[in-house]
Design a protein around this motif. Structure first.
Motif, PDB file in Angstrom:
ATOM      1  N   GLY A  37     -22.314 -31.398 -34.297  1.00 26.67           N
ATOM      2  CA  GLY A  37     -23.402 -31.102 -35.220  1.00 26.67           C
ATOM      3  C   GLY A  37     -24.651 -30.609 -34.522  1.00 26.67           C
ATOM      4  N   THR A  38     -24.662 -30.677 -33.200  1.00 26.97           N
ATOM      5  CA  THR A  38     -25.776 -30.116 -32.434  1.00 26.97           C
ATOM      6  C   THR A  38     -25.413 -28.687 -32.024  1.00 26.97           C
ATOM      7  OG1 THR A  38     -24.906 -31.021 -30.367  1.00 26.97           O
ATOM      8  CG2 THR A  38     -26.491 -32.371 -31.584  1.00 26.97           C
ATOM      9  N   ALA A  39     -26.380 -27.978 -31.452  1.00 25.83           N
ATOM     10  CA  ALA A  39     -26.166 -26.578 -31.110  1.00 25.83           C
ATOM     11  C   ALA A  39     -24.982 -26.424 -30.141  1.00 25.83           C
ATOM     12  CB  ALA A  39     -27.425 -25.990 -30.486  1.00 25.83           C
ATOM     13  N   ILE A  40     -24.120 -25.463 -30.458  1.00 26.82           N
ATOM     14  CA  ILE A  40     -22.980 -25.154 -29.601  1.00 26.82           C
ATOM     15  C   ILE A  40     -23.391 -24.020 -28.665  1.00 26.82           C
ATOM     16  CG2 ILE A  40     -20.587 -24.349 -29.528  1.00 26.82           C
ATOM     17  CD1 ILE A  40     -20.293 -25.466 -32.402  1.00 26.82           C
ATOM     18  N   GLY A  41     -23.367 -24.285 -27.366  1.00 31.44           N
ATOM     19  CA  GLY A  41     -23.716 -23.269 -26.376  1.00 31.44           C
ATOM     20  C   GLY A  41     -22.473 -22.759 -25.673  1.00 31.44           C
ATOM     21  N   ILE A  42     -22.304 -21.439 -25.622  1.00 21.96           N
ATOM     22  CA  ILE A  42     -21.128 -20.817 -25.018  1.00 21.96           C
ATOM     23  C   ILE A  42     -21.585 -19.713 -24.073  1.00 21.96           C
ATOM     24  CG2 ILE A  42     -18.901 -19.713 -25.455  1.00 21.96           C
ATOM     25  CD1 ILE A  42     -19.194 -20.595 -28.388  1.00 21.96           C
ATOM     26  N   VAL A  43     -21.030 -19.669 -22.863  1.00 24.51           N
ATOM     27  CA  VAL A  43     -21.342 -18.566 -21.954  1.00 24.51           C
ATOM     28  C   VAL A  43     -20.065 -17.949 -21.413  1.00 24.51           C
ATOM     29  CG1 VAL A  43     -23.602 -19.433 -21.251  1.00 24.51           C
ATOM     30  CG2 VAL A  43     -21.571 -20.077 -19.943  1.00 24.51           C
ATOM     31  N   PHE A  44     -20.153 -16.656 -21.102  1.00 23.05           N
ATOM     32  CA  PHE A  44     -19.077 -15.901 -20.468  1.00 23.05           C
ATOM     33  C   PHE A  44     -19.654 -15.229 -19.226  1.00 23.05           C
ATOM     34  CE2 PHE A  44     -17.917 -16.184 -24.885  1.00 23.05           C
ATOM     35  CZ  PHE A  44     -16.529 -16.269 -24.904  1.00 23.05           C
ATOM     36  N   PRO A  45     -19.325 -15.713 -18.032  1.00 23.83           N
ATOM     37  CA  PRO A  45     -19.827 -15.052 -16.826  1.00 23.83           C
ATOM     38  C   PRO A  45     -19.304 -13.613 -16.738  1.00 23.83           C
ATOM     39  CG  PRO A  45     -18.988 -17.246 -16.320  1.00 23.83           C
ATOM     40  CD  PRO A  45     -18.570 -16.942 -17.721  1.00 23.83           C
ATOM     41  N   ASN A  46     -20.152 -12.712 -16.264  1.00 24.33           N
ATOM     42  CA  ASN A  46     -19.736 -11.341 -15.994  1.00 24.33           C
ATOM     43  C   ASN A  46     -19.263 -11.257 -14.550  1.00 24.33           C
ATOM     44  OD1 ASN A  46     -20.460 -10.330 -18.543  1.00 24.33           O
ATOM     45  ND2 ASN A  46     -22.599 -10.081 -17.903  1.00 24.33           N
ATOM     46  N   SER A  47     -18.080 -10.716 -14.337  1.00 24.27           N
ATOM     47  CA  SER A  47     -17.545 -10.652 -12.980  1.00 24.27           C
ATOM     48  C   SER A  47     -17.078  -9.256 -12.585  1.00 24.27           C
ATOM     49  CB  SER A  47     -16.377 -11.636 -12.822  1.00 24.27           C
ATOM     50  OG  SER A  47     -15.341 -11.356 -13.751  1.00 24.27           O
ATOM     51  N   ASP A  48     -16.524  -8.503 -13.519  1.00 23.32           N
ATOM     52  CA  ASP A  48     -15.958  -7.197 -13.189  1.00 23.32           C
ATOM     53  C   ASP A  48     -16.962  -6.093 -13.513  1.00 23.32           C
ATOM     54  OD1 ASP A  48     -14.235  -5.197 -12.453  1.00 23.32           O
ATOM     55  OD2 ASP A  48     -12.990  -5.300 -14.269  1.00 23.32           O
ATOM     56  N   VAL A  49     -18.025  -6.007 -12.731  1.00 22.16           N
ATOM     57  CA  VAL A  49     -19.085  -5.022 -12.992  1.00 22.16           C
ATOM     58  C   VAL A  49     -19.165  -4.007 -11.853  1.00 22.16           C
ATOM     59  CG1 VAL A  49     -20.446  -6.631 -14.365  1.00 22.16           C
ATOM     60  CG2 VAL A  49     -20.869  -6.459 -11.922  1.00 22.16           C
ATOM     61  N   ARG A  50     -19.538  -2.787 -12.193  1.00 23.03           N
ATOM     62  CA  ARG A  50     -19.762  -1.724 -11.204  1.00 23.03           C
ATOM     63  C   ARG A  50     -21.076  -1.037 -11.546  1.00 23.03           C
ATOM     64  NH1 ARG A  50     -13.813   1.269 -11.023  1.00 23.03           N
ATOM     65  NH2 ARG A  50     -12.577  -0.573 -10.417  1.00 23.03           N
ATOM     66  N   SER A  51     -22.149  -1.702 -11.235  1.00 20.67           N
ATOM     67  CA  SER A  51     -23.473  -1.214 -11.633  1.00 20.67           C
ATOM     68  C   SER A  51     -23.819   0.122 -11.003  1.00 20.67           C
ATOM     69  CB  SER A  51     -24.539  -2.253 -11.271  1.00 20.67           C
ATOM     70  OG  SER A  51     -24.318  -3.463 -11.976  1.00 20.67           O
ATOM     71  N   LYS A  52     -23.224   0.425  -9.853  1.00 23.10           N
ATOM     72  CA  LYS A  52     -23.537   1.691  -9.173  1.00 23.10           C
ATOM     73  C   LYS A  52     -23.151   2.901 -10.016  1.00 23.10           C
ATOM     74  CE  LYS A  52     -19.207   2.068  -6.519  1.00 23.10           C
ATOM     75  NZ  LYS A  52     -18.524   0.942  -7.193  1.00 23.10           N
ATOM     76  N   ASP A  53     -22.189   2.711 -10.933  1.00 27.49           N
ATOM     77  CA  ASP A  53     -21.795   3.821 -11.803  1.00 27.49           C
ATOM     78  C   ASP A  53     -22.944   4.286 -12.688  1.00 27.49           C
ATOM     79  OD1 ASP A  53     -19.252   3.706 -10.773  1.00 27.49           O
ATOM     80  OD2 ASP A  53     -18.386   2.603 -12.451  1.00 27.49           O
ATOM     81  N   TYR A  54     -23.957   3.434 -12.845  1.00 33.68           N
ATOM     82  CA  TYR A  54     -25.056   3.744 -13.757  1.00 33.68           C
ATOM     83  C   TYR A  54     -26.353   4.105 -13.040  1.00 33.68           C
ATOM     84  CZ  TYR A  54     -21.883   1.829 -17.214  1.00 33.68           C
ATOM     85  OH  TYR A  54     -20.779   1.619 -18.021  1.00 33.68           O
ATOM     86  N   ASP A  55     -26.304   4.158 -11.694  1.00 37.86           N
ATOM     87  CA  ASP A  55     -27.526   4.464 -10.932  1.00 37.86           C
ATOM     88  C   ASP A  55     -28.120   5.806 -11.322  1.00 37.86           C
ATOM     89  OD1 ASP A  55     -27.296   2.064  -9.621  1.00 37.86           O
ATOM     90  OD2 ASP A  55     -26.469   2.915  -7.757  1.00 37.86           O
ATOM     91  N   VAL A  56     -27.277   6.804 -11.510  1.00 38.10           N
ATOM     92  CA  VAL A  56     -27.779   8.158 -11.800  1.00 38.10           C
ATOM     93  C   VAL A  56     -28.100   8.338 -13.280  1.00 38.10           C
ATOM     94  CG1 VAL A  56     -26.517   9.147  -9.875  1.00 38.10           C
ATOM     95  CG2 VAL A  56     -25.438   9.067 -12.126  1.00 38.10           C
ATOM     96  N   LEU A  57     -27.850   7.304 -14.089  1.00 40.78           N
ATOM     97  CA  LEU A  57     -28.026   7.432 -15.541  1.00 40.78           C
ATOM     98  C   LEU A  57     -29.265   6.711 -16.063  1.00 40.78           C
ATOM     99  CD1 LEU A  57     -24.309   6.820 -16.600  1.00 40.78           C
ATOM    100  CD2 LEU A  57     -25.500   9.025 -16.489  1.00 40.78           C
ATOM    101  N   LYS A  58     -30.081   6.184 -15.168  1.00 41.31           N
ATOM    102  CA  LYS A  58     -31.207   5.346 -15.595  1.00 41.31           C
ATOM    103  C   LYS A  58     -32.150   6.069 -16.535  1.00 41.31           C
ATOM    104  CE  LYS A  58     -34.645   2.117 -13.827  1.00 41.31           C
ATOM    105  NZ  LYS A  58     -35.229   1.467 -12.632  1.00 41.31           N
ATOM    106  N   ALA A  59     -32.349   7.358 -16.327  1.00 45.74           N
ATOM    107  CA  ALA A  59     -33.283   8.112 -17.167  1.00 45.74           C
ATOM    108  C   ALA A  59     -32.571   9.158 -18.016  1.00 45.74           C
ATOM    109  CB  ALA A  59     -34.336   8.786 -16.298  1.00 45.74           C
ATOM    110  N   ILE A  60     -31.241   9.020 -18.130  1.00 41.98           N
ATOM    111  CA  ILE A  60     -30.449   9.993 -18.883  1.00 41.98           C
ATOM    112  C   ILE A  60     -30.072   9.410 -20.245  1.00 41.98           C
ATOM    113  CG2 ILE A  60     -28.337  11.371 -18.907  1.00 41.98           C
ATOM    114  CD1 ILE A  60     -30.359  12.206 -16.775  1.00 41.98           C
ATOM    115  N   ALA A  61     -30.295  10.191 -21.275  1.00 49.48           N
ATOM    116  CA  ALA A  61     -29.899   9.778 -22.629  1.00 49.48           C
ATOM    117  C   ALA A  61     -28.453  10.201 -22.859  1.00 49.48           C
ATOM    118  CB  ALA A  61     -30.819  10.413 -23.667  1.00 49.48           C
ATOM    119  N   ARG A  62     -27.520   9.287 -22.649  1.00 51.62           N
ATOM    120  CA  ARG A  62     -26.120   9.612 -22.902  1.00 51.62           C
ATOM    121  C   ARG A  62     -25.924   9.846 -24.400  1.00 51.62           C
ATOM    122  NH1 ARG A  62     -23.177   4.469 -20.848  1.00 51.62           N
ATOM    123  NH2 ARG A  62     -25.079   3.583 -21.749  1.00 51.62           N
TER     124      ARG A  62
END
Length: 414
Positions: free
Chosen positions: A115-140
């Motif tokens: 009956g109290t708040a249910i907290g759920i988390v999903f760790p992120n593990s399979d990320v490749r942030s470098k794929d987005y380095d060139v897209l920071k200022a690009i409107a896809r």
């Protein structure tokens, strides 16, 4: 139930949780803006409130469910099944494969909700942030890069779409699974199938209580949600064909909710359609919602569109269900039926015209990385989840109304 420690990314001194510099100048600047102008609402519901948090490439994504009733048995198999329906797999999905093992931090004890708040988390593990380095200022094209940049005054996390990513639907599915557990106690269940994809149609939901229940059970055990297996094979080939072309496809999802009692919902602004549409449009790829015969009403006469009533087993039922189980914003006891339009995944491997919104110039963009050629088959788990959350919330409102109507002091019309 598998549990883990709470993930609490603490800000560095001098920064807030958005990574923005906390200074008197910044605070004064905020005060000059209207209250809530830069707030991004992440809480949905009235009696049952679901909050989502996190970014696609941040430490984790998660949800907090507040107002959930105590004493509901936690069905671990149902939770895993719903999450598995959303997982990426094979050539019809992205190459990003997160394990998506939920960590239940609170609100569950000895197999029951507290009956109290249910907290759920999903760790992120399979990320490749470098794929987005060139897209920071690009409107896809088709994405929310530009709108999020404007909304957050340039402080948005652009990696993988940040907070607007479909990654946030993982905790939403988990929250919906809990809602489905509560609804099951009332005998209410929902199922969603791909009604159409790339010009290929699935068969329609069956009619009749037992047949609808059977269709829902079939879909709940299916990873590719169709009622006609041959149509499903052709749909999957269409997705693979689009992927080979560096492209993507969309389609239509159709949902049925069985055994919702009459009287749930309200007229006008809190109609059951309004509440469902509010939740459904939170699903990133949804661009349209229609109830019952939907836009088909445009080609009907009233004599065709109306659903005649008759008595069955001591209660009113309708002979047809063009209105999708809802009259005047209130459930009429028939199956609730609606459709959503899922747009093709905007991440495609074609050269596209766009802009660099920081430098203010036209550019061409050709995406790399890992992307879904279709999200519709994974989206059905999200649609089921949102449906369960909305219906449970609306049912809780109805329970409150009934408790007043049944109080000895209330002049209930009997």
């Amino acid at each position: 139930m598998r549990r883990g420690a709470t993930i609490t990314p603490t800000p560095e001194e001098g920064e807030d949780y958005q990574g923005r510099i906390c200074s008197d100048e910044a605070n004064n600047s905020h005060d000059e803006r209207s209250e809530g102008e830069d707030r991004m609402p992440d809480i949905f519901g009235r009696n049952l409130k679901v909050a989502i948090f996190g970014e696609s490439h941040g430490p984790a994504v998660g949800a907090v469910i507040d107002g959930f009733p105590a004493g509901i048995v936690v069905d671990e198999e149902l939770l895993e099944r719903k999450l598995n329906q959303r997982r990426a797999r094979g050539r019809i999905s992205t190459g990003r494969h997160e394990p998506d093992v939920p960590k239940i931090l609170s609100g569950v004890y000895r197999g029951h909700t507290t009956g109290t708040a249910i907290g759920i988390v999903f760790p992120n593990s399979d990320v490749r942030s470098k794929d987005y380095d060139v897209l920071k200022a690009i409107a896809r094209p088709g994405h929310a890069d530009w709108t999020n940049y404007v909304k957050s005054f340039g402080f948005n996390d652009h990696r993988g779409g940040g907070h607007s990513s479909g990654r946030l639907t993982a905790p939403l599915v988990a929250a919906g699974a809990f809602a489905a557990m509560a609804l099951a106690n009332r005998g209410i269940k929902a199922g969603t199938h791909i009604a159409a994809l790339a010009g290929i149609d699935d068969r329609a939901f069956a009619t009749g209580t037992d047949a609808i229940d059977s269709d829902i059970d079939t879909l709940d055990q299916s990873l590719f949600p169709v009622l006609d297996s041959q149509a499903g094979e052709r749909m999957q080939q269409a997705i693979i064909s689009a992927a080979r072309d560096g492209d993507s496809v969309g389609g239509i999802l159709e949902t049925v909710v069985a055994h919702v009692p009459a009287g749930v919902g309200d007229p006008f602004f809190d109609s059951l359609e309004s509440q469902l549409a509010h939740g459904l449009f939170a699903i990133p790829a949804v661009k349209g919602v229609a109830f019952g015969s939907g836009f088909g009403f445009a080609g009907m006469r009233g004599s065709e569109a109306n659903d005649p009533f008759r008595m069955e087993a001591g209660r009113p039922v309708t002979v047809s269900n063009h209105n999708g189980g809802i009259n005047g914003g209130i459930s009429n006891g028939m199956p609730i039926v609606f459709r959503t339009v899922i747009k093709p995944t905007p991440s495609i491997y074609h050269s596209q015209s766009t802009v660099n919104f920081v430098e203010g110039k036209d550019v061409q963009v050709r995406l790399k990385g890992r992307h879904d050629p279709a999200v519709i088959h994974r989206g059905r788990a999200v649609q089921d989840a949102v449906t369960a959350i909305v219906v449970l919330d609306a049912l809780m409102t109805r329970d409150i109304q009934r408790s007043w109507a049944e109080h000895p002091s209330h002049p209930t019309l009997r």
